[in-house]
Design an enzyme around this catalytic site. Structure first.
Site, mmCIF file in Angstrom:
data_model
loop_
_atom_site.group_PDB
_atom_site.id
_atom_site.type_symbol
_atom_site.label_atom_id
_atom_site.label_comp_id
_atom_site.label_asym_id
_atom_site.label_seq_id
_atom_site.Cartn_x
_atom_site.Cartn_y
_atom_site.Cartn_z
ATOM 1 N N GLY A 101 0.824 -1.219 0.000
ATOM 2 C CA GLY A 101 0.000 0.000 0.000
ATOM 3 C C GLY A 101 0.853 1.262 0.000
ATOM 4 O O GLY A 101 2.043 1.224 0.302
ATOM 5 N N GLY A 165 0.420 -8.841 -4.189
ATOM 6 C CA GLY A 165 0.463 -10.152 -4.846
ATOM 7 C C GLY A 165 1.596 -10.225 -5.862
ATOM 8 O O GLY A 165 2.438 -9.322 -5.950
ATOM 9 N N ILE A 219 2.471 2.533 6.896
ATOM 10 C CA ILE A 219 1.761 3.664 7.487
ATOM 11 C C ILE A 219 1.174 3.260 8.847
ATOM 12 O O ILE A 219 1.028 4.075 9.745
ATOM 13 C CB ILE A 219 0.682 4.190 6.513
ATOM 14 C CG1 ILE A 219 0.258 5.596 6.902
ATOM 15 C CG2 ILE A 219 -0.500 3.256 6.438
ATOM 16 C CD1 ILE A 219 -0.471 6.331 5.812
ATOM 17 N N ASP A 220 0.879 1.951 9.001
ATOM 18 C CA ASP A 220 0.293 1.461 10.261
ATOM 19 C C ASP A 220 1.314 1.392 11.401
ATOM 20 O O ASP A 220 0.947 1.154 12.545
ATOM 21 C CB ASP A 220 -0.300 0.057 10.070
ATOM 22 C CG ASP A 220 -1.449 0.028 9.090
ATOM 23 O OD1 ASP A 220 -1.893 1.112 8.665
ATOM 24 O OD2 ASP A 220 -1.917 -1.079 8.758
ATOM 25 N N ARG A 265 -4.655 -1.789 10.490
ATOM 26 C CA ARG A 265 -5.300 -3.097 10.368
ATOM 27 C C ARG A 265 -5.245 -3.870 11.675
ATOM 28 O O ARG A 265 -6.245 -4.320 12.181
ATOM 29 C CB ARG A 265 -4.531 -3.895 9.329
ATOM 30 C CG ARG A 265 -5.319 -4.190 8.113
ATOM 31 C CD ARG A 265 -4.614 -5.227 7.298
ATOM 32 N NE ARG A 265 -4.704 -4.872 5.905
ATOM 33 C CZ ARG A 265 -3.675 -4.728 5.088
ATOM 34 N NH1 ARG A 265 -2.457 -4.928 5.531
ATOM 35 N NH2 ARG A 265 -3.856 -4.418 3.837
ATOM 36 N N TYR A 376 -7.746 7.079 2.655
ATOM 37 C CA TYR A 376 -6.912 7.166 1.442
ATOM 38 C C TYR A 376 -6.366 8.576 1.224
ATOM 39 O O TYR A 376 -5.322 8.749 0.601
ATOM 40 C CB TYR A 376 -7.696 6.679 0.218
ATOM 41 C CG TYR A 376 -7.916 5.181 0.273
ATOM 42 C CD1 TYR A 376 -6.854 4.306 0.097
ATOM 43 C CD2 TYR A 376 -9.162 4.644 0.546
ATOM 44 C CE1 TYR A 376 -7.030 2.931 0.174
ATOM 45 C CE2 TYR A 376 -9.355 3.276 0.624
ATOM 46 C CZ TYR A 376 -8.280 2.419 0.443
ATOM 47 O OH TYR A 376 -8.447 1.066 0.538
#
Ligand SMILES: Nc1ncnc2c1ncn2[C@@H]1O[C@H](COP(=O)(O)OP(=O)(O)O)[C@@H](O)[C@H]1O
Ligand SMILES: O=P(O)(O)OC[C@H]1O[C@](O)(COP(=O)(O)O)[C@@H](O)[C@@H]1O
Ligand SMILES: [Mg+2]
Length: 471
Positions: A101, A165, A219-220, A265, A376
């Site tokens: 991401g 992926g 970012i998390d 998450r 976003y």
């Protein structure tokens, strides 16, 4: 080809419980590699810096809180330029890839990798791999020069493109070999670093003189060992704008409630720091701290109390919070993204609905709820000043490490110092908010929100009552 070389962790022990969790080196599996003087010693910018080269034995402790009887503990190799390098500038073909991401600062890292290779070491061949890991075998590459990357740090996203992926180790290493790449800089999160480790192991198995270097992007802030990831500060800063908007909306309406969903998450760092920074947040909900809605000590009771006291409230919720509650009420599909990450339900929408339903049923007050999902928008901004500096140091350290022949490592900040961390330490787990640590306690005392810890005792009491009733 001979048997596969040993890829066990390199652990060096010293006196008083000193442990160095060292990083692999090309010389571990390729004998008699020639070395060269570091070109930086002729660089006027560095010749004036006393002790510019890092001592070969320098290391950085993982834990800096100690008492007189503590063992010295785990250390990581200190990052920085070495007196001897294992590559000659003209022989280097470097490659840079961004995966996973988006995160503020990706372009700054790309820019600084290119500039460090060119300006510090005289490396002229730098390839950008388009579109993440699959770009090694499915997309075109672009040539990167200081001129072409000059102002990319002012833009969000990544000029190289990214993807989830498509990690095929054999195809990627074949492509690295075919293109004559001998330094690979891989920018990405936990999934990416796992992929980088597999690439490193395959390169080592083939005994190729290729340095594989990771730069942690998340970012998390969920990557372990490092102090924090680049882009995190920017995300916290950008989140203030959404929280501020939620506060303005809440303050202006009758019994206004502003709900803001932030990324995270499995780790609630953005929500926690954005809450601590803002002071306008009444309740912060993160994945690490289970919460409940109904009954004494629950969110509804707290919301009612805050509205009566202040006439408005702001709730910040991390995207991974309360997922177990959401799945109880919405049928979960167990869907995954292309990288195998679980796709989460929209907890912000869910909690907003639940709060509205509660107050409609209670008929005690009319509320005005506004839900803001800025996720976003936060991810897409360019990095702020402090992240730009951080990205620069990470990139320069990564280049120094690769030139010095180190491989299979991630460039990261530990206790404020630049280090080289072996991949296995970076991918072994996730960094999470520890709710028994002081930081979470600081947040609770700043918001005065419920700690939701009585949930367990309430449930246990209920179960006891049921059991007693049965007898
Ligand atoms: N266990 C793994 N082994 C090899 N490659 C992986 C692994 N997990 C993820 N990847 C690859 O890493 C890339 C980014 O992973 P992803 O989880 O989407 O993002 P992030 O690196 O930001 O966590 C994807 O191309 C994915 O295929
Ligand atoms: O919609 P996308 O692109 O899959 O991204 C969503 C996810 O990306 C993140 O921002 C970061 O995740 P990664 O670090 O794994 O890329 C998560 O917080 C979020 O769940
Ligand atoms: Mg990830």
């Amino acid at each position: 080809m001979g048997s596969s070389p040993n890829s066990k962790p390199k652990i060096v022990r010293g006196t008083a419980g000193y442990v160095l969790e060292d990083v692999p080196h090309l010389a571990d599996y390729i004998p008699d590699l020639p070395t060269y003087s570091n070109p930086l010693q002729n660089n006027p910018a560095y010749s004036v810096v006393k002790q510019y080269f890092v001592h070969v034995d320098d290391s950085v402790p993982q834990k800096i809180i100690a008492n007189k009887d503590s063992p010295r503990g785990i250390h990581f190799r200190r990052a920085g330029p070495r007196q001897k390098v294992y590559f000659e500038a003209d022989d280097v073909q470097a490659a840079i890839v961004t995966c996973g991401g988006l995160c503020p600062g990706l372009n700054t890292v790309i820019r600084e990798l290119v500039c460090a290779l060119y300006h510090m070491y005289g490396v002229k061949k730098v390839l950008g791999i388009n579109g993440g890991y699959k770009g090694f075998y499915a997309h075109n590459t672009i040539s990167l020069t200081p001129k072409s990357v000059n102002d990319i740090h002012k833009r969000g996203g990544t000029i190289l493109g990214s993807s989830r992926g498509g990690h095929d180790t054999t195809k990627i290493v074949d492509s690295i070999q075919d293109r004559g790449i001998n330094q690979v800089f891989i920018i990405g999160g936990d999934g990416t670093q796992r992929g980088a480790d597999r690439i490193f192991e395959e390169i080592r198995r083939r005994r190729l003189k290729v340095a594989v270097v990771g730069i942690p992007k998340t970012i998390d802030n969920d990557i372990p060992v490092i102090d924090k990831s680049f882009g995190f500060d920017t995300a916290v800063e950008e989140a203030q704008r959404a929280i501020n908007a939620a506060h303005v909306e809440a303050e202006s309406g009758e019994n206004g409630i502003g709900v803001v969903k932030l990324m995270g998450r499995y780790s609630g760092f953005i929500a926690m720091y954005a809450t601590l920074a803002s002071r306008d947040v009444d309740c912060c909900l993160i994945p690490e701290s289970p919460f409940y809605l109904e009954g004494p000590g629950g969110l509804f009771e707290f919301a009612e109390k805050r509205l009566k006291e202040n006439g408005h409230m702001v709730i910040v919720i991390a995207e991974g919070a309360g997922q177990e509650l959401v799945s109880e009420s919405i049928q979960s599909m167990h869907k995954q993204d292309a990288s195998g990450n679980k796709l989460l339900q929209d907890v912000g929408l869910w909690i907003s609905q639940k709060i509205k339903e509660y107050f409609t049923k209670q008929k005690t007050m009319n509320i005005n709820l506004k839900y803001i999902d800025p996720t976003y928008m936060i991810r897409a901004v360019p990095s702020n000043a402090s992240d730009n500096v951080y990205c620069t140091l990470l990139a320069q350290s990564a280049v120094h490490g690769a030139m010095a022949g180190y491989t299979g490592f991630t460039s990261g900040l530990v206790n404020g110092r630049q280090t080289y961390i072996p991949f296995y330490r970076i991918i072994e787990g996730q960094n999470k908010v520890v709710i028994t640590d002081r930081m979470w306690a600081r947040l609770l005392s700043s918001t005065n929100q419920p700690s939701f810890t009585i949930c367990k005792s309430v449930t246990e009491e209920k179960r006891e009552e049921e059991t007693t009733g049965e007898q």
